[in-house]
Scaffold this active site. Structure first.
Site: not given
Ligand code: SDX
Length: 430
Positions: A307, A365
């Protein structure tokens, strides 16, 4: 330097101060509104990770402590004691309603659930297998065609009827999309049913026989809608604010928010979680997929994990997981392998160093889709269900944005990395 300012040192060694502003709770903000005017520089923050886009009184999140409050009320207390309609009143008007206010608001919503018959005709134009999120966005956008006359944003009554129509009609539109997908006839809303009972009725009733509403299902939906109702400046809410900031018709702004929510990185994740669990298939495959999620060269991510704000647990996920267990038990669902798989996946991921160091925890989710599936709602409708809950948050933020006397059109700048100026060359010289 005054207490409430940050000192900024220019490259030429001179210094200046940027004012700091304090909220009720939460991080202070550095006010950079005059930065470009006084210093000729922009800030740079792709994805707005550390950027406050507005002031808001609606929702507060503390990502480290796993706190979520609507108008100051912890979501755990609202989940335990309130209803989605009461929470909707709270989000829209700022305080919990009296019994009379709640009854009037509930009656207002019940009496706005029908669609203009012309709006129903749109569904005849969609293919039977159209994705319900595409239909929801299109038909909600068409509301701006029906209600453009009663939309003077400076008129409080118009702002109220907009919010009432969005809250009341989205479930009817969502159910109509589902009925198109199933090939069953559209079911009209009933004013004698409450919000979630009516949605279940419109989704699952058929003209051929009476439909008995399961109170467990209605209770589960009501709780899920409370937990999805608002979440500060998330992607879809920021989209509604941005679209609305130009003075666009608010129904069109909500349609834009629906489109933003559809993405798998945002509200589309609940659909993606179920697809992921079905792809993993068995607990013996969990290790393989956790490794895929950690592999930088593999685009696979563990959907439902991570998140932008919660770098600890998502308080909604905790409540939903407990409720998921209760729903499966009360529905006497024996086929709970997906829930068992999800719980095992959560345990494996939470013990893994990669997820621990990157603060990746289950989000809202991760478990919600399992409940929707247990209620008989197909995966393609999961993000639609998210949109139904979030619709009141979008409406509340649009109202707050459009009522702000200091409001202005949202128009970010950029860091330009394209070519420097160059002259046009005739085609025979290229
Ligand atoms: C919602 O914003 C909100 O409030 C959203 C929400 C709402 O109520 O409106 O809460 C609802 O959208 C919840 C999130 C649902 N999405 C997912 O579950 C999809 C999987 N999650 C990722 O795509 C990610 O965690 C995000 C999009 C949710 C957050 O992404 P960020 O904040 O941009 O963080 P990031 O992608 O930069 O991740 C940080 C690190 C990265 O690694 P590095 O580049 O630092 O090496 O963590 C890794 C990412 O690769 N990472 C994951 C991961 N999520 C982040 N690695 C594996 N699996 C994952 N799920």
């Amino acid at each position: 330097m005054s207490q409430d300012a940050y000192r900024l040192k220019r490259p030429d060694g001179t210094e200046t101060e940027l004012p700091v502003r304090k909220g009720t709770i939460g991080p202070d903000v550095i006010d950079i509104a005059t930065l470009y005017r006084d210093h000729g520089v922009f800030t740079y923050d792709p994805g707005f990770v550390a950027t406050g886009s507005c002031e808001s009184d609606i929702t507060f999140i503390d990502g480290e402590k796993g706190v979520l409050m609507y108008r100051g009320y912890p979501v755990e207390q609202l989940a335990a004691h309130s209803s989605f309609i009461e929470v909707s009143y709270l989000l829209l008007y700022g305080n919990l309603p009296t019994a009379t206010e709640l009854a009037e608001f509930d009656n207002m919503i019940r009496r706005h659930t029908m669609l203009n018959e012309g709006m129903l005709a749109f569904f005849k134009g969609f293919r039977y297998d159209a994705h319900p999120m595409a239909m929801l966005s299109a038909v909600v956008g068409s509301m701006s065609a029906y209600y453009h006359k009663e939309m003077d944003a400076s008129n409080e009554e118009h702002r109220n009827i907009f919010a009432h129509r969005i809250l009341a009609k989205l479930p009817t539109i969502a159910a109509a999309a589902y009925k198109l997908n199933t090939g069953q006839p559209f079911i009209y809303p009933r004013n004698d049913l409450n919000y979630c009972e009516n949605l279940l009725h419109m989704l699952f009733a058929v003209p051929a026989e009476p439909y008995k509403i399961d109170p467990v299902a209605a209770e589960a939906l009501d709780l899920l809608f409370i937990l999805h109702a608002d979440h500060e400046q998330n992607c879809s809410t920021s989209t509604v604010r941005m679209a609305g900031s130009s003075g666009a018709n608010p129904y069109s702004a909500i349609a834009a928010g629906i489109s933003a929510l559809w993405g798998p990185a945002h509200g589309g994740a609940n659909e993606a979680v179920l697809e992921m669990l079905e792809e993993i298939g068995d607990v013996s495959q969990i290790g393989k997929y956790v490794e895929k999620a950690k592999n930088k060269n593999d685009p696979f991510r563990l959907m439902g994990f991570g998140h932008r704000v919660y770098k600890n647990f998502d308080p909604r996920a905790t409540i939903i997981r407990d409720m998921c267990h209760k729903v499966l038990q009360r529905l006497d669902r024996k086929d709970t392998p997906l829930f068992d798989l999800a719980q095992e996946l959560e345990q494996v991921a939470l013990k893994d160093d990669y997820f621990i160091e990157k603060n990746l925890y289950p989000n809202v989710d991760f478990y919600s889709g399992i409940i929707y599936k247990a209620l008989g709602i197909p995966t393609s409708m999961f993000t639609v269900m998210f949109a139904l809950g979030r619709s009141v948050g979008w409406a509340a933020h649009w109202r707050e944005m459009i009522s702000d006397p200091k409001g202005k059109i949202a128009r970010p700048r950029q860091l330009y990395t394209g070519p420097a100026a160059r002259d046009y060359t005739p085609i025979n010289k290229r």
